[in-house]
Design a protein around this motif. Structure first.
Motif, short mmCIF file in Angstrom:
data_model
loop_
_atom_site.label_atom_id
_atom_site.label_comp_id
_atom_site.label_asym_id
_atom_site.label_seq_id
_atom_site.Cartn_x
_atom_site.Cartn_y
_atom_site.Cartn_z
N ARG A 151 0.83 -1.20 0.00
CA ARG A 151 0.00 0.00 0.00
C ARG A 151 0.86 1.26 0.00
O ARG A 151 1.99 1.26 0.49
N ARG A 152 0.32 2.29 -0.59
CA ARG A 152 0.91 3.63 -0.49
C ARG A 152 -0.15 4.54 0.12
O ARG A 152 -1.28 4.54 -0.35
N PRO A 153 0.16 5.30 1.18
CA PRO A 153 1.44 5.37 1.88
C PRO A 153 1.81 4.05 2.55
O PRO A 153 0.94 3.27 2.91
N VAL A 154 3.10 3.86 2.74
CA VAL A 154 3.62 2.59 3.23
C VAL A 154 3.17 2.29 4.65
O VAL A 154 3.09 3.18 5.50
N CYS A 155 2.87 1.02 4.89
CA CYS A 155 2.63 0.51 6.24
C CYS A 155 3.83 -0.36 6.62
O CYS A 155 4.21 -1.25 5.87
N VAL A 156 4.43 -0.08 7.77
CA VAL A 156 5.56 -0.88 8.25
C VAL A 156 5.01 -2.13 8.96
O VAL A 156 4.20 -2.01 9.88
N VAL A 157 5.44 -3.29 8.51
CA VAL A 157 4.93 -4.55 9.03
C VAL A 157 6.07 -5.36 9.64
O VAL A 157 7.04 -5.70 8.96
N ASP A 158 5.96 -5.64 10.94
CA ASP A 158 6.94 -6.46 11.65
C ASP A 158 6.24 -7.74 12.13
O ASP A 158 5.22 -7.64 12.84
N VAL A 159 6.77 -8.89 11.75
CA VAL A 159 6.17 -10.17 12.10
C VAL A 159 7.21 -11.05 12.77
O VAL A 159 8.32 -11.24 12.24
N ILE A 160 6.86 -11.58 13.94
CA ILE A 160 7.70 -12.55 14.64
C ILE A 160 6.92 -13.86 14.72
O ILE A 160 5.79 -13.89 15.23
N LEU A 161 7.52 -14.93 14.20
CA LEU A 161 6.87 -16.24 14.17
C LEU A 161 7.61 -17.21 15.06
O LEU A 161 8.85 -17.29 15.02
N GLU A 162 6.88 -17.95 15.86
CA GLU A 162 7.49 -19.07 16.57
C GLU A 162 7.99 -20.07 15.53
O GLU A 162 7.29 -20.33 14.53
N GLU A 163 9.15 -20.63 15.74
CA GLU A 163 9.69 -21.61 14.79
C GLU A 163 8.74 -22.79 14.59
O GLU A 163 8.64 -23.35 13.49
N THR A 164 8.01 -23.15 15.63
CA THR A 164 7.06 -24.26 15.53
C THR A 164 5.98 -24.00 14.49
O THR A 164 5.46 -24.93 13.88
N VAL A 165 5.66 -22.72 14.27
CA VAL A 165 4.68 -22.37 13.24
C VAL A 165 5.16 -22.84 11.87
O VAL A 165 4.37 -23.36 11.06
N PRO A 190 10.84 -3.54 1.42
CA PRO A 190 11.60 -2.75 2.40
C PRO A 190 10.84 -2.43 3.67
O PRO A 190 11.45 -2.10 4.70
N ASN A 191 9.51 -2.51 3.64
CA ASN A 191 8.70 -2.19 4.81
C ASN A 191 8.29 -3.42 5.61
O ASN A 191 7.53 -3.31 6.58
N VAL A 192 8.77 -4.61 5.20
CA VAL A 192 8.37 -5.85 5.88
C VAL A 192 9.59 -6.47 6.57
O VAL A 192 10.62 -6.70 5.94
N ASN A 193 9.44 -6.74 7.85
CA ASN A 193 10.51 -7.35 8.64
C ASN A 193 9.98 -8.65 9.24
O ASN A 193 8.91 -8.67 9.86
N VAL A 194 10.71 -9.76 9.03
CA VAL A 194 10.30 -11.06 9.55
C VAL A 194 11.38 -11.61 10.47
O VAL A 194 12.57 -11.62 10.10
N GLN A 195 10.98 -12.06 11.65
CA GLN A 195 11.89 -12.69 12.59
C GLN A 195 11.31 -14.02 13.07
O GLN A 195 10.09 -14.20 13.09
N ILE A 196 12.20 -14.91 13.47
CA ILE A 196 11.79 -16.21 13.98
C ILE A 196 12.23 -16.35 15.43
O ILE A 196 13.38 -16.05 15.77
N MET A 197 11.31 -16.79 16.28
CA MET A 197 11.65 -17.14 17.66
C MET A 197 12.05 -18.60 17.66
O MET A 197 11.20 -19.48 17.44
N PRO A 198 13.34 -18.89 17.86
CA PRO A 198 13.79 -20.28 17.73
C PRO A 198 13.27 -21.18 18.85
O PRO A 198 13.01 -20.73 19.97
N SER A 260 16.87 -15.17 10.52
CA SER A 260 15.52 -15.71 10.39
C SER A 260 15.24 -16.16 8.96
O SER A 260 14.70 -17.25 8.72
N LEU A 261 15.63 -15.33 8.00
CA LEU A 261 15.40 -15.68 6.60
C LEU A 261 16.26 -16.87 6.18
O LEU A 261 15.82 -17.70 5.38
N GLU A 262 17.45 -16.96 6.75
CA GLU A 262 18.29 -18.12 6.46
C GLU A 262 17.64 -19.41 6.95
O GLU A 262 17.72 -20.45 6.29
N LEU A 263 17.01 -19.35 8.12
CA LEU A 263 16.31 -20.53 8.64
C LEU A 263 15.14 -20.91 7.73
O LEU A 263 14.93 -22.10 7.43
N ILE A 264 14.39 -19.92 7.27
CA ILE A 264 13.27 -20.20 6.36
C ILE A 264 13.78 -20.80 5.06
O ILE A 264 13.19 -21.73 4.51
N GLU A 265 14.90 -20.29 4.55
CA GLU A 265 15.50 -20.83 3.33
C GLU A 265 15.90 -22.28 3.53
O GLU A 265 15.70 -23.12 2.65
#
Length: 272
Positions: A151-165, A190-198, A260-265
């Motif tokens: 979307r414009r204007p940009v929405c900043v999206v931060d997502v943290i996923l449990e690894e079990t997900v 550029p507005n999307v950040n993904v992290q994994i909780m190991p 996190s992205l390396e784990l998903i890869e």
């Protein structure tokens, strides 16, 4: 026992009534209008009687065929909203206007990052079971909702996923492989950040459950919780502040974005 006919939503009923009035004013039969729209007369009838919801494509075709001056097009966002479960509709409106969205997910992939296949597989696990038409409608709504990412204007999206997900094989290996690839694709924005909780982080701040935060255009922060078809929206600044701090701690305890992205890869490659 005979099952009653499904009643159209209020927005659907209103759209159907306006469509009938505009069609009648134009002196067109349902078949005439259908021909102009490249639909059948039966398809027009189904929308006008509430038997079928109007899709975005149908609305656009009707708007053009009837030269409706934006009257029909204006209904689109309300028709889309009512594709979602009732308890979720209010939050979707807030989310679509948000400056930022932060999610910590413990059971399934955040809806904004779900592939269509994953969304359908998830919806088919519901109980009581949904019929296939409802599954298709809700999965399409999730895809529509994900337009927020670009979307414009940009929405900043931060997502943290449990690894079990990510390790839960929802829908099978092929569905999960496509879901991994979809997350990686979203994370390129550029507005999307993904992290994994190991899984080896046994004592983290997210053990009390999932959490979602949004920042409104007025810079107000809200917290949202959902479970078993019920939802809670929290606006009290003091309470929301504690959730903001909790989310910040969860983010610090999770893997960094690149890790996190390396784990998903790795998970995607393991399914090859």
């Amino acid at each position: 026992m005979t099952q009653g006919r499904k009643v159209a939503s209020p927005a659907g009923q209103y759209f159907a009534e306006v469509l009938r009035l505009l069609r009648s004013s134009a002196g067109l039969s349902q078949n005439d209008l259908g021909a102009r729209m490249s639909y059948t007369g039966a398809a027009v009838s189904a929308v006008e009687t509430g038997a079928k919801p109007a899709t975005d494509e149908f609305v656009a075709a009707a708007e053009k065929a009837l030269d409706a001056g934006g009257v029909l097009r204006a209904a689109s966002k309300y028709l889309r909203l009512e594709r979602y479960p009732e308890h979720f509709q209010g939050f979707v409106q807030l989310e679509q206007e948000a400056l930022s969205v932060t999610s910590f997910c413990t059971q399934v992939v955040e809806g904004l990052l779900q592939s269509e296949d994953y969304a359908r597989a998830l919806l088919r696990t519901g109980f009581p079971p949904l019929d296939e038409e409802e599954v298709q409608q809700l999965s399409a709504a999730r895809v529509e909702r994900a337009r927020l990412l670009e979307r414009r204007p940009v929405c900043v999206v931060d997502v943290i996923l449990e690894e079990t997900v990510l390790r839960r094989q929802l829908g099978g290996r092929e569905v999960m492989k496509r879901q991994y690839e979809h997350i990686l694709s979203c994370a390129e924005l550029p507005n999307v950040n993904v992290q994994i909780m190991p899984m080896n982080c046994g004592d983290h701040a997210g053990l009390f459950g999932p959490l979602k935060l949004i920042e409104t255009p007025e810079n107000e922060r809200l917290a949202y919780f959902e479970a078993n078809g019920k939802s809670t929206l929290v606006s009290d600044p003091k309470e929301v502040g504690s959730y903001v701090r909790r989310c910040a701690m969860i983010s610090r305890q999770a893997l960094r974005p690149r890790e996190s992205l390396e784990l998903i890869e790795q998970l995607a490659e393991a399914d090859d």
